[in-house]
Design a protein around this motif. Structure first.
Motif, PDB file in Angstrom:
ATOM      1  N   UNK A 129       1.064  -1.397  -0.477  1.00 48.73           N
ATOM      2  CA  UNK A 129       0.075  -0.034  -0.277  1.00 48.73           C
ATOM      3  C   UNK A 129       0.469   1.248   0.391  1.00 48.73           C
ATOM      4  N   UNK A 130       0.776   2.107  -0.608  1.00 48.08           N
ATOM      5  CA  UNK A 130       1.184   3.998  -1.247  1.00 48.08           C
ATOM      6  C   UNK A 130       0.587   4.428  -0.663  1.00 48.08           C
ATOM      7  N   UNK A 139      -4.537  25.098   9.539  1.00 55.11           N
ATOM      8  CA  UNK A 139      -5.795  24.551   8.544  1.00 55.11           C
ATOM      9  C   UNK A 139      -6.297  23.131   8.138  1.00 55.11           C
ATOM     10  N   UNK A 140      -5.295  22.146   7.972  1.00 49.91           N
ATOM     11  CA  UNK A 140      -5.564  20.916   6.660  1.00 49.91           C
ATOM     12  C   UNK A 140      -5.094  20.374   6.696  1.00 49.91           C
ATOM     13  N   UNK A 141      -6.251  18.951   6.324  1.00 50.16           N
ATOM     14  CA  UNK A 141      -5.383  17.848   7.405  1.00 50.16           C
ATOM     15  C   UNK A 141      -5.810  16.342   5.976  1.00 50.16           C
ATOM     16  N   UNK A 142      -4.811  16.609   4.904  1.00 57.47           N
ATOM     17  CA  UNK A 142      -5.658  15.495   3.780  1.00 57.47           C
ATOM     18  C   UNK A 142      -4.494  14.435   3.879  1.00 57.47           C
ATOM     19  N   UNK A 143      -4.684  12.914   3.685  1.00 56.93           N
ATOM     20  CA  UNK A 143      -4.647  11.606   2.886  1.00 56.93           C
ATOM     21  C   UNK A 143      -5.008  11.106   1.690  1.00 56.93           C
ATOM     22  N   UNK A 144      -4.332  10.146   0.998  1.00 55.85           N
ATOM     23  CA  UNK A 144      -3.378   9.314  -0.487  1.00 55.85           C
ATOM     24  C   UNK A 144      -3.319   8.506  -0.041  1.00 55.85           C
ATOM     25  N   UNK A 145      -3.964   7.245  -0.326  1.00 50.44           N
ATOM     26  CA  UNK A 145      -3.228   6.266   0.192  1.00 50.44           C
ATOM     27  C   UNK A 145      -3.967   4.878  -1.494  1.00 50.44           C
ATOM     28  N   UNK A 146      -3.264   4.032  -1.799  1.00 43.84           N
ATOM     29  CA  UNK A 146      -3.882   2.642  -2.513  1.00 43.84           C
ATOM     30  C   UNK A 146      -3.461   1.858  -2.256  1.00 43.84           C
ATOM     31  N   UNK A 147      -4.119   0.303  -3.012  1.00 44.32           N
ATOM     32  CA  UNK A 147      -3.350  -0.638  -2.688  1.00 44.32           C
ATOM     33  C   UNK A 147      -3.104  -1.537  -4.057  1.00 44.32           C
ATOM     34  N   UNK A 148      -1.901  -1.095  -4.491  1.00 46.14           N
ATOM     35  CA  UNK A 148      -0.865  -1.175  -5.128  1.00 46.14           C
ATOM     36  C   UNK A 148      -2.559  -2.641  -6.359  1.00 46.14           C
ATOM     37  N   UNK A 149      -1.444  -3.559  -5.732  1.00 47.67           N
ATOM     38  CA  UNK A 149      -2.178  -5.070  -6.449  1.00 47.67           C
ATOM     39  C   UNK A 149      -3.298  -4.585  -7.538  1.00 47.67           C
ATOM     40  N   UNK A 150      -4.780  -3.909  -6.735  1.00 49.72           N
ATOM     41  CA  UNK A 150      -5.727  -3.587  -7.298  1.00 49.72           C
ATOM     42  C   UNK A 150      -6.058  -2.213  -7.760  1.00 49.72           C
ATOM     43  N   UNK A 151      -5.226  -1.182  -7.761  1.00 52.61           N
ATOM     44  CA  UNK A 151      -5.313  -0.377  -7.865  1.00 52.61           C
ATOM     45  C   UNK A 151      -6.238   0.279  -7.515  1.00 52.61           C
ATOM     46  N   UNK A 152      -7.366   0.051  -6.033  1.00 48.75           N
ATOM     47  CA  UNK A 152      -8.701   0.409  -5.404  1.00 48.75           C
ATOM     48  C   UNK A 152      -7.335   1.585  -4.127  1.00 48.75           C
ATOM     49  N   UNK A 153      -7.670   3.339  -4.309  1.00 46.27           N
ATOM     50  CA  UNK A 153      -7.825   3.546  -3.230  1.00 46.27           C
ATOM     51  C   UNK A 153      -9.037   4.803  -2.746  1.00 46.27           C
ATOM     52  N   UNK A 154      -7.824   5.417  -1.897  1.00 46.67           N
ATOM     53  CA  UNK A 154      -8.860   6.115  -1.084  1.00 46.67           C
ATOM     54  C   UNK A 154      -8.138   7.653  -0.778  1.00 46.67           C
ATOM     55  N   UNK A 155      -9.033   8.837  -0.546  1.00 47.30           N
ATOM     56  CA  UNK A 155      -8.718   9.935  -1.055  1.00 47.30           C
ATOM     57  C   UNK A 155      -9.195  11.289   0.540  1.00 47.30           C
ATOM     58  N   UNK A 156      -8.899  11.317   1.360  1.00 43.23           N
ATOM     59  CA  UNK A 156      -9.821  12.241   2.313  1.00 43.23           C
ATOM     60  C   UNK A 156      -9.077  13.424   2.222  1.00 43.23           C
ATOM     61  N   UNK A 157     -10.507  14.773   2.632  1.00 41.77           N
ATOM     62  CA  UNK A 157      -9.748  16.470   3.449  1.00 41.77           C
ATOM     63  C   UNK A 157      -9.933  16.688   4.494  1.00 41.77           C
ATOM     64  N   UNK A 158      -9.441  16.841   4.982  1.00 43.90           N
ATOM     65  CA  UNK A 158     -10.415  17.822   5.643  1.00 43.90           C
ATOM     66  C   UNK A 158      -9.452  18.609   6.328  1.00 43.90           C
ATOM     67  N   UNK A 159     -10.021  20.010   6.141  1.00 40.92           N
ATOM     68  CA  UNK A 159     -10.158  21.872   6.460  1.00 40.92           C
ATOM     69  C   UNK A 159     -10.407  21.995   8.297  1.00 40.92           C
TER      70      UNK A 159
END
Length: 502
Positions: free
Chosen positions: A324-325, A333-353
């Protein structure tokens, strides 16, 4: 499951599954810590489902899928990609000392001046200490002021290459080196080399670059758990913008992640922008991170075997799901995160201000929920054809009772010396006795293959009356690979396998 042999048939993630995963993640997150939150689950084709709460500007207008948030240190992945693109062109040497590009900067360790390379800065093993709190407020610093700090001498707390330490200042010098090589602002280079050719039209360094109809989330801070909020103006653009200055949307981040993840596929996206090899290099551990050095927001998620820094990205090795990358972003003022599962290409991105929102916890839980729901593959590690052929020959011999030492040309010389044939056959007799007679009706060999461990290794199961035999082989990587080790053991005794036996 046949995913060990062929991952190309990995099923699409149903929208209802993604929606449920997001809902569960939102339900378990403290949403009161930010005026607005936005998260999306994506696959290589784009966003599957998104969910939002609150008001990004606290003015009565809700968050939309297209709302823009500051992504902070997620910017470092773009910086690293720009550096590698120049490297691929032969214009940039990652292994040269940084002062070859940025004259005057000096690094001191234990009272002595030491060289620090571009690669060491890019992979957070330069020896510069962690500097998040200090750097967050200096994003807009004048380049001359940063030059003066470097000329005065920067003190290292570890020898270069010795250990992981996350340094914003260090990575900003990579940006300065890019400027020295190209003669242009590093932000312009990132825009022209990456953002524009990839169609990331809503990822920009300046708020003024967005049209009036695009909602930009404002930044806020809370010191009482979200009962009240204070306005937090955007930290300005300057010498450290290249390590944390970008704004973006969930769709653009999903597209960026798909571009990077596709480097592991048979058809990498946009090879003209950055080579697949360089993208894989970004997503490979260069600097080990102690497992207790960067605890996740929720320690039980994920269960990691290893973690490390690549180039502008953090790489996790999850015990269940494999690679997982990810990268987090945090600014006042901000919090963010991106992550994805390399074998499947499924991922999530999340933001909060809000900087205490903990977007990483929200994204981590959402990805774990969806991967579990679809039983995502752990890795794409197809065995060599020779590995499969060797497994099939041994499988036939074990099922029919043929002596293993009669399999001509299959084993390296050490196999029958390490465990004499008579001893091996006696142990196999005992294993068959415990597991019961071998079932005549076996699934096809490929469907009996267990979790992958590499192209030269294979594990598979043989169904028996009272359990099963698990066989494992490992080949040596010669031009004509040979089986160098073989293990067969009885498993699952007591579970009836059914079918006729021999």
């Amino acid at each position: 499951m046949n995913r060990v042999i062929d991952r190309t048939g990995f099923a699409e993630i149903p929208a209802t599954c993604a929606e449920s995963a997001l809902q569960r993640a939102f339900d378990r997150h403290d949403l009161a810590l930010a005026p607005a939150a936005l998260a999306a689950i994506f696959d290589p084709e784009g966003v599957i489902s998104w969910k939002a709460t609150g008001e990004p500007r606290r003015d009565g207008r809700p968050v939309t899928r297209g709302s823009v948030f500051r992504i902070a240190s997620m910017t470092k992945s773009f910086l690293a990609a720009a550096a590698l693109e120049l490297r691929d062109r032969g214009e940039f040497d990652l292994d040269r000392p940084i002062d070859a590009y940025v004259p005057g900067v000096r690094f001191d360790f234990a009272g002595e001046a030491v060289p620090v390379t571009v690669r060491q800065l890019l992979t957070n093993r330069s020896g510069l200490p962690e500097d998040n709190a200090w750097a967050d407020r200096l994003l807009g610093a004048d380049p001359g002021a940063i030059d003066a700090l470097g000329a005065a001498g920067l003190r290292l707390t570890a020898e270069p290459d010795d250990r992981y330490q996350y340094s914003n200042l260090g990575m900003s010098y990579v940006g300065r080196a890019i400027e020295a090589v190209t003669g242009h602002a590093v932000e312009d280079e990132i825009t022209e080399r990456l953002l524009e050719p990839l169609g990331l039209a809503h990822t920009r360094f300046e708020p003024a670059a967005y049209s009036a109809d695009r909602t930009l989330a404002a930044g806020f801070r809370t010191f009482d758990g979200g009962r009240s909020f204070l306005d937090e103006p955007y930290v300005g653009a300057g010498a450290l913008s290249c390590i944390g200055g970008l704004f973006s949307t969930v769709d653009d981040v999903a597209r960026w992640a798909a571009f990077l993840q596709s480097a592991f596929s048979d058809a990498p996206l946009h090879p003209e922008v950055l080579s697949a090899r360089s993208r894989r290099e970004m997503q490979r551990i260069s600097t080990a991170i102690p497992l207790d050095a960067e605890p996740s927001a929720e320690p039980q998620l994920p269960k990691l075997q290893a973690i490390g820094y690549g180039m502008g990205l953090v790489v996790e090795q999850d015990r269940r799901f494999g690679r997982i990358v990810q990268h987090a972003g945090g600014l006042p003022g901000f919090s963010s995160h991106m992550r994805w599962h390399v074998p499947s290409g499924c991922g999530v991105v999340a933001f909060g201000n809000s900087d205490v929102f903990g977007a990483g916890g929200l994204a981590t839980r959402a990805l774990a929920e969806v991967l579990e729901a679809v039983d995502a593959p752990s890795e794409h590690l197809p065995p060599w054809p020779e590995t499969l052929d060797a497994g099939k020959r041994i499988d036939d011999a074990v099922r029919t009772g043929e002596p293993l030492d009669g399999l001509a040309g299959l084993f390296s010389a050490n196999v029958m010396h390490d465990l004499p044939a008579a001893v091996r056959e006696q142990r196999l007799v005992h294993a068959r006795s415990d597991a019961g007679p071998v079932s005549l009706r076996q699934q096809p060999f490929e469907e009996r293959v267990l979790a992958p461990r590499g192209p030269a290794e294979l594990r598979w199961r043989i169904a028996c009356a009272r359990g099963s035999l698990v066989c494992e082989i490992r080949l040596v990587g010669l031009r004509g690979p040979l089986v160098q080790s073989l293990a067969i053991e009885c498993r699952d005794v007591g579970a009836a396998a059914g079918g006729s036996t021999i």
